[in-house]
Design a protein around this motif. Sequence first.
Motif, short mmCIF file in Angstrom:
data_model
loop_
_atom_site.label_atom_id
_atom_site.label_comp_id
_atom_site.label_asym_id
_atom_site.label_seq_id
_atom_site.Cartn_x
_atom_site.Cartn_y
_atom_site.Cartn_z
N ILE A 98 0.73 -1.39 -0.24
CA ILE A 98 -0.10 0.32 0.05
C ILE A 98 0.79 1.83 -0.66
CG2 ILE A 98 -1.64 1.03 1.66
CD1 ILE A 98 -2.90 -1.40 2.09
N GLY A 147 0.15 -7.49 -3.69
CA GLY A 147 -0.97 -7.13 -2.60
C GLY A 147 -1.60 -8.49 -2.72
N ALA A 196 -9.20 1.69 -0.35
CA ALA A 196 -8.38 0.54 0.22
C ALA A 196 -7.19 0.76 1.35
CB ALA A 196 -8.23 -1.13 -0.88
N HIS A 197 -6.24 1.67 1.00
CA HIS A 197 -5.82 2.33 1.79
C HIS A 197 -6.65 2.59 3.35
CE1 HIS A 197 -2.22 4.78 1.88
NE2 HIS A 197 -2.61 5.53 3.22
N THR A 225 -8.19 2.24 -5.55
CA THR A 225 -7.19 1.64 -4.52
C THR A 225 -7.27 2.80 -2.87
OG1 THR A 225 -5.72 1.68 -6.42
CG2 THR A 225 -4.94 1.11 -5.12
N PHE A 282 -7.94 -3.22 -3.25
CA PHE A 282 -6.52 -3.47 -3.35
C PHE A 282 -5.96 -4.19 -4.67
CE2 PHE A 282 -1.45 -3.03 -3.03
CZ PHE A 282 -1.09 -1.99 -3.00
#
Length: 398
Positions: free
Chosen positions: A15, A167, A104-105, A101, A78
């Motif tokens: 990440i 990931g 998700a982070h 993304t 992600f």
Amino acid sequence: MPLALLALTLSAFAIGTTEFVIVGLIPTMAQDLAVSLPSAGLLVSLYALGVAVGAPVLTALTGKWPRKQVLLAVMSLFVAGNLLAWQAPSYETLVGARVLTGLAHGVFFSIGSTIATGLVAKEKAASAIAIMFTGLTVALVTGVPLGTYIGQHFGWETTFLVVAILGLIALIGSAVLVPSNLKQAPATKISEQVKVLTEPRLLLVYAITAIGYGGSFTAFTFLASILQDVSGFNASAISLIMLVYGVSVAFGNIWGGKMADRLGPTKALSWIFLGLASVLLVFNFTAVNPITAVLTILVWGAFAFGNVPGLQVYVVKLAEKYTPNAVDVASGLNIAAFNVGIAIGAWGGGMIVANAGVEHTPWAGALIVVGALLLTRLSAALDNKQKQSAKSELCLAA
């Protein structure tokens, strides 16, 4: 320490890499996608906005879900976001992939600490969190330079593919190693977040976080362009310079934390913001020479990320006083404030590039950081005023 922590650390590494690697690839991506530098810079801004939304809002909405289920869903999102970025047929699709993304982070770092502490005995909780966040630090030191190198030599799309694979490995590791019976933290209510956002003292610190961090990203977002267009470096050298910056960041995190412990958060932040503004101003003049540019970047990294521990400690300290039932929420919203700063700083830097040129971003960033310094001094004055008021009340009571 359980092996499940390794999966969390690898997730943090992947990440952290995908967030910052794009800085070294912006000139390449702008040319390949046939868009302007400011448009390429929006890929940083919109990712950060995804984090800012994901951290408080999605964490609250998934508060009643089992922690492992949330973790697997977040890492799946992600991986999907990075695969979409790898195969993006257009700039617009790439923007969508970056937002996904970023969402998700935001959720991962909101729940990651809770999961990490649930894997170990109570007395090892701090060590578990430190191990997980090591992945983020290592990403800045190794993942970003390596990702930049891959993007420069094999195409920027390949960088996103490699991150997606990392990931996926972290996702599989979490599915296998993280237990399903993790302790469930109390669900964070939207009302608690609103309460935090109505506390003036916390809002002031969030403003300091956003402005102080955003000022640095006004220039940092376009660092690769500055190094190529102003300093005269070849594109192939950018990955090595990002390595220099990453090492400096790792040092700055440790140094900034120790300074905050020794001097107190407001005094430490005042010195750090003063140093950061000075370095950005100096970079405006040293960027024209390759050697002085790299030396300045080495100092810049330490100041740019040295403020993180102090800001987090300060938020927690004030939250314990003003919103004692929502300390975790207050801390999480400060993470959102960091990313709001990144988003606004990258966007503002893009406006400067479009209207004046990339060489003007460092001094503009310095002026913004001075704003954070002034707000820090204001907050310190309010702290002192409250202490004096409390002393007076004690004297009167005596």
